[in-house]
Motif scaffolding. Structure first.
Motif, PDB file in Angstrom:
ATOM      1  N   SER A   1       0.335  -0.940   0.178  1.00 49.04           N
ATOM      2  CA  SER A   1      -0.009  -0.060  -0.283  1.00 49.04           C
ATOM      3  C   SER A   1       0.590   1.334  -0.239  1.00 49.04           C
ATOM      4  O   SER A   1       0.414   2.282  -0.532  1.00 49.04           O
ATOM      5  N   ASN A   2       2.085   1.328   0.996  1.00 58.83           N
ATOM      6  CA  ASN A   2       3.457   2.636   0.723  1.00 58.83           C
ATOM      7  C   ASN A   2       3.654   2.346  -0.462  1.00 58.83           C
ATOM      8  O   ASN A   2       4.135   3.502   0.000  1.00 58.83           O
ATOM      9  N   ASP A   3       4.167   2.383  -1.583  1.00 54.99           N
ATOM     10  CA  ASP A   3       4.971   1.403  -2.138  1.00 54.99           C
ATOM     11  C   ASP A   3       4.041   1.388  -4.064  1.00 54.99           C
ATOM     12  O   ASP A   3       3.921   0.346  -3.665  1.00 54.99           O
ATOM     13  N   PRO A   4       3.923   2.517  -4.470  1.00 59.58           N
ATOM     14  CA  PRO A   4       2.739   2.445  -5.679  1.00 59.58           C
ATOM     15  C   PRO A   4       3.126   1.687  -7.088  1.00 59.58           C
ATOM     16  O   PRO A   4       2.365   1.050  -7.519  1.00 59.58           O
ATOM     17  N   THR A   5       4.766   1.517  -6.846  1.00 57.28           N
ATOM     18  CA  THR A   5       6.009   0.680  -7.956  1.00 57.28           C
ATOM     19  C   THR A   5       5.337  -0.520  -7.645  1.00 57.28           C
ATOM     20  O   THR A   5       4.477  -1.274  -8.577  1.00 57.28           O
ATOM     21  N   ILE A   6       5.397  -1.392  -6.574  1.00 58.97           N
ATOM     22  CA  ILE A   6       5.456  -2.501  -5.922  1.00 58.97           C
ATOM     23  C   ILE A   6       3.600  -2.617  -6.107  1.00 58.97           C
ATOM     24  O   ILE A   6       3.559  -4.236  -6.445  1.00 58.97           O
ATOM     25  N   TYR A   7       3.245  -1.951  -5.467  1.00 59.17           N
ATOM     26  CA  TYR A   7       1.519  -2.425  -6.111  1.00 59.17           C
ATOM     27  C   TYR A   7       1.320  -3.041  -6.934  1.00 59.17           C
ATOM     28  O   TYR A   7      -0.280  -3.190  -7.502  1.00 59.17           O
ATOM     29  N   PHE A   8       1.363  -1.809  -8.419  1.00 59.69           N
ATOM     30  CA  PHE A   8       1.326  -2.191  -9.737  1.00 59.69           C
ATOM     31  C   PHE A   8       2.007  -3.295  -9.316  1.00 59.69           C
ATOM     32  O   PHE A   8       1.729  -4.156 -10.742  1.00 59.69           O
ATOM     33  N   ASP A   9       3.361  -3.490  -9.594  1.00 62.61           N
ATOM     34  CA  ASP A   9       3.794  -4.690  -9.786  1.00 62.61           C
ATOM     35  C   ASP A   9       3.070  -6.163  -9.039  1.00 62.61           C
ATOM     36  O   ASP A   9       2.816  -7.242 -10.589  1.00 62.61           O
ATOM     37  N   GLU A  10       2.912  -6.374  -8.516  1.00 58.67           N
ATOM     38  CA  GLU A  10       2.033  -7.025  -6.983  1.00 58.67           C
ATOM     39  C   GLU A  10       0.347  -7.348  -7.961  1.00 58.67           C
ATOM     40  O   GLU A  10       0.322  -8.405  -8.155  1.00 58.67           O
ATOM     41  N   SER A  11      -0.341  -6.587  -8.598  1.00 54.59           N
ATOM     42  CA  SER A  11      -1.541  -6.493  -8.482  1.00 54.59           C
ATOM     43  C   SER A  11      -1.593  -6.688 -10.028  1.00 54.59           C
ATOM     44  O   SER A  11      -2.861  -7.197 -10.095  1.00 54.59           O
ATOM     45  N   ASP A  12      -0.863  -5.837 -10.594  1.00 53.82           N
ATOM     46  CA  ASP A  12      -1.438  -6.089 -12.023  1.00 53.82           C
ATOM     47  C   ASP A  12      -0.403  -6.812 -12.734  1.00 53.82           C
ATOM     48  O   ASP A  12      -1.397  -7.884 -13.185  1.00 53.82           O
ATOM     49  N   THR A  13       0.526  -6.305 -12.419  1.00 56.71           N
ATOM     50  CA  THR A  13       1.783  -8.019 -13.204  1.00 56.71           C
ATOM     51  C   THR A  13       1.563  -8.849 -12.960  1.00 56.71           C
ATOM     52  O   THR A  13       1.483 -10.145 -13.740  1.00 56.71           O
ATOM     53  N   LEU A  14       2.224  -9.130 -11.804  1.00 56.32           N
ATOM     54  CA  LEU A  14       1.952 -10.775 -10.767  1.00 56.32           C
ATOM     55  C   LEU A  14       1.116 -11.543 -11.184  1.00 56.32           C
ATOM     56  O   LEU A  14       0.904 -12.539 -10.773  1.00 56.32           O
ATOM     57  N   HIS A  15      -0.069 -10.835 -10.319  1.00 55.39           N
ATOM     58  CA  HIS A  15      -1.423 -10.947 -10.680  1.00 55.39           C
ATOM     59  C   HIS A  15      -2.107 -11.886 -12.094  1.00 55.39           C
ATOM     60  O   HIS A  15      -1.975 -13.485 -11.766  1.00 55.39           O
ATOM     61  N   ALA A  16      -1.819 -10.932 -12.592  1.00 54.32           N
ATOM     62  CA  ALA A  16      -2.240 -11.759 -14.138  1.00 54.32           C
ATOM     63  C   ALA A  16      -0.978 -12.895 -14.769  1.00 54.32           C
ATOM     64  O   ALA A  16      -1.893 -14.182 -15.197  1.00 54.32           O
ATOM     65  N   ALA A  17       0.673 -12.835 -14.435  1.00 52.41           N
ATOM     66  CA  ALA A  17       0.916 -14.377 -14.457  1.00 52.41           C
ATOM     67  C   ALA A  17       1.231 -15.270 -13.446  1.00 52.41           C
ATOM     68  O   ALA A  17       0.860 -16.569 -13.747  1.00 52.41           O
ATOM     69  N   ARG A  18      -0.054 -14.960 -12.365  1.00 53.91           N
ATOM     70  CA  ARG A  18      -0.295 -15.914 -10.980  1.00 53.91           C
ATOM     71  C   ARG A  18      -1.761 -16.236 -12.069  1.00 53.91           C
ATOM     72  O   ARG A  18      -2.126 -17.458 -11.631  1.00 53.91           O
ATOM     73  N   MET A  19      -2.854 -15.981 -12.363  1.00 53.89           N
ATOM     74  CA  MET A  19      -3.632 -16.572 -13.046  1.00 53.89           C
ATOM     75  C   MET A  19      -3.026 -17.526 -13.629  1.00 53.89           C
ATOM     76  O   MET A  19      -3.929 -18.377 -14.348  1.00 53.89           O
ATOM     77  N   GLN A  20      -2.758 -16.964 -15.154  1.00 54.02           N
ATOM     78  CA  GLN A  20      -2.113 -17.157 -15.951  1.00 54.02           C
ATOM     79  C   GLN A  20      -2.019 -18.989 -15.548  1.00 54.02           C
ATOM     80  O   GLN A  20      -2.013 -19.224 -16.386  1.00 54.02           O
ATOM     81  N   ALA A  21      -0.752 -19.166 -15.086  1.00 56.48           N
ATOM     82  CA  ALA A  21      -0.436 -19.929 -14.545  1.00 56.48           C
ATOM     83  C   ALA A  21      -1.046 -21.658 -13.841  1.00 56.48           C
ATOM     84  O   ALA A  21      -1.554 -22.616 -14.076  1.00 56.48           O
ATOM     85  N   LEU A  22      -1.794 -20.555 -12.849  1.00 60.16           N
ATOM     86  CA  LEU A  22      -3.369 -21.655 -12.507  1.00 60.16           C
ATOM     87  C   LEU A  22      -3.607 -21.709 -14.027  1.00 60.16           C
ATOM     88  O   LEU A  22      -3.878 -23.266 -13.803  1.00 60.16           O
ATOM     89  N   VAL A  23      -4.493 -20.768 -14.941  1.00 60.59           N
ATOM     90  CA  VAL A  23      -4.917 -21.512 -15.993  1.00 60.59           C
ATOM     91  C   VAL A  23      -4.422 -22.705 -16.971  1.00 60.59           C
ATOM     92  O   VAL A  23      -4.901 -23.869 -17.110  1.00 60.59           O
ATOM     93  N   SER A  24      -3.052 -22.250 -16.814  1.00 58.81           N
ATOM     94  CA  SER A  24      -2.267 -23.099 -17.752  1.00 58.81           C
ATOM     95  C   SER A  24      -2.109 -25.070 -16.966  1.00 58.81           C
ATOM     96  O   SER A  24      -1.600 -25.868 -17.602  1.00 58.81           O
TER      97      SER A  24
END
Length: 283
Positions: A207-230
């Motif tokens: 919450s206190n780091d906007p860059t990490i916020y985006f990395d975790e909630s957008d980029t890494l979450h997308a990769a995690r979702m795709q990994a589960l689907v695959s």
């Protein structure tokens, strides 16, 4: 869709700060971060706890369509009817322990339930709720099914409900516990072990780091979702998440126009994935 375990460890006097950070990351009233609808846990964060069948880290498993509001209820930040929250359990816990762990398995903001305060916030602009929020049923169904699966998995693995749970979850969820697939997720949520499905930083740190916020909630979450689907029923590994990270930024990928390839490279190769601020139990 689910994909990320977010977590934090807090003291009694830090509950309001953590509530605010949960609201920042998983608010019902914006499309940033994650959906407010998820499955959550309270757990013992002390890695030195005595190892015995009755001392599992997990204290409670629950679901919420509004994670920050439910956290506030459990911690006595807002008034609720006696017995409708775990406030008494948490108060008794803090009488004997300095810290309590909290985690939530969260999903994309596309799976946002139509909760009361969201409806109040934007209700005047919505003509037909059944059209604008047709995902409401799916958001509620998914958390009910997962909660039921995890509670039943805990019972099957440990012979009893988590200490602060009084009843099981949905019957549909219970039926999904028979294959044992929920055990790994419980282990991640209670901090017994770690992998890349767990956020590398705590809820308040994100919450206190906007860059990490985006990395975790957008980029890494997308990769995690795709990994589960695959992976399907086979289960996804760290290597699958790393592979999906690379694919997200590849030219021609359906999401490549939304992904910063330089940032993906930094996440993948800059050491972030190998770092974590979470203390993990060694069971």
């Amino acid at each position: 869709m689910f994909g990320t375990v977010i977590w934090d460890v807090y003291g009694r006097d830090e509950a309001k700060d953590l509530r605010d950070a949960i609201e920042d990351l998983a608010s019902a009233t914006d499309s940033l971060g994650w959906s407010s609808s998820g499955v959550y846990a309270f757990y013992d964060p002390d890695p030195q706890r005595q190892q015995s069948p009755s001392s599992h880290a997990l204290r409670y498993l629950g679901l919420a369509t509004d994670l920050s509001s439910r956290f506030a209820q459990h911690n006595g930040i807002v008034d609720v009817k006696p017995g409708s929250s775990k406030f008494s359990n948490i108060e008794a816990w803090f009488d004997k322990h300095p810290l309590l762990g909290y985690s939530a398995f969260v999903q994309s903001p596309l799976h946002q339930a139509n909760i009361a305060r969201l409806k109040k916030e934007i209700g005047s602009t919505v003509v037909d709720w059944s059209i604008d929020f047709d995902h409401d049923i799916e958001a509620r169904r998914s958390i009910a099914m997962l909660e039921g699966q995890l509670i039943e998995t805990a019972v099957l693995d440990r012979g009893l409900l988590p200490p602060w749970n009084k009843i099981g979850g949905s019957m549909d969820g219970k039926s999904r516990a028979l294959d044992g697939s929920g055990s790994a997720l419980i282990g991640l949520m209670e901090g017994v072990y770690d992998n890349l499905f767990v956020a590398r930083r705590s809820i308040r740190e994100i919450s206190n780091d906007p860059t990490i916020y985006f990395d975790e909630s957008d980029t890494l979450h997308a990769a995690r979702m795709q990994a589960l689907v695959s992976a399907g029923t086979a289960g996804a590994s760290n290597s699958e998440i790393i592979s999906q990270l690379s694919e997200l930024a590849a030219p021609g990928h359906v999401w490549s126009h939304l992904i910063d390839s330089a940032r993906v490279a930094w996440i993948r190769d800059g050491g972030y994935l190998n770092s974590t601020t979470r203390v993990v139990h060694k069971s």
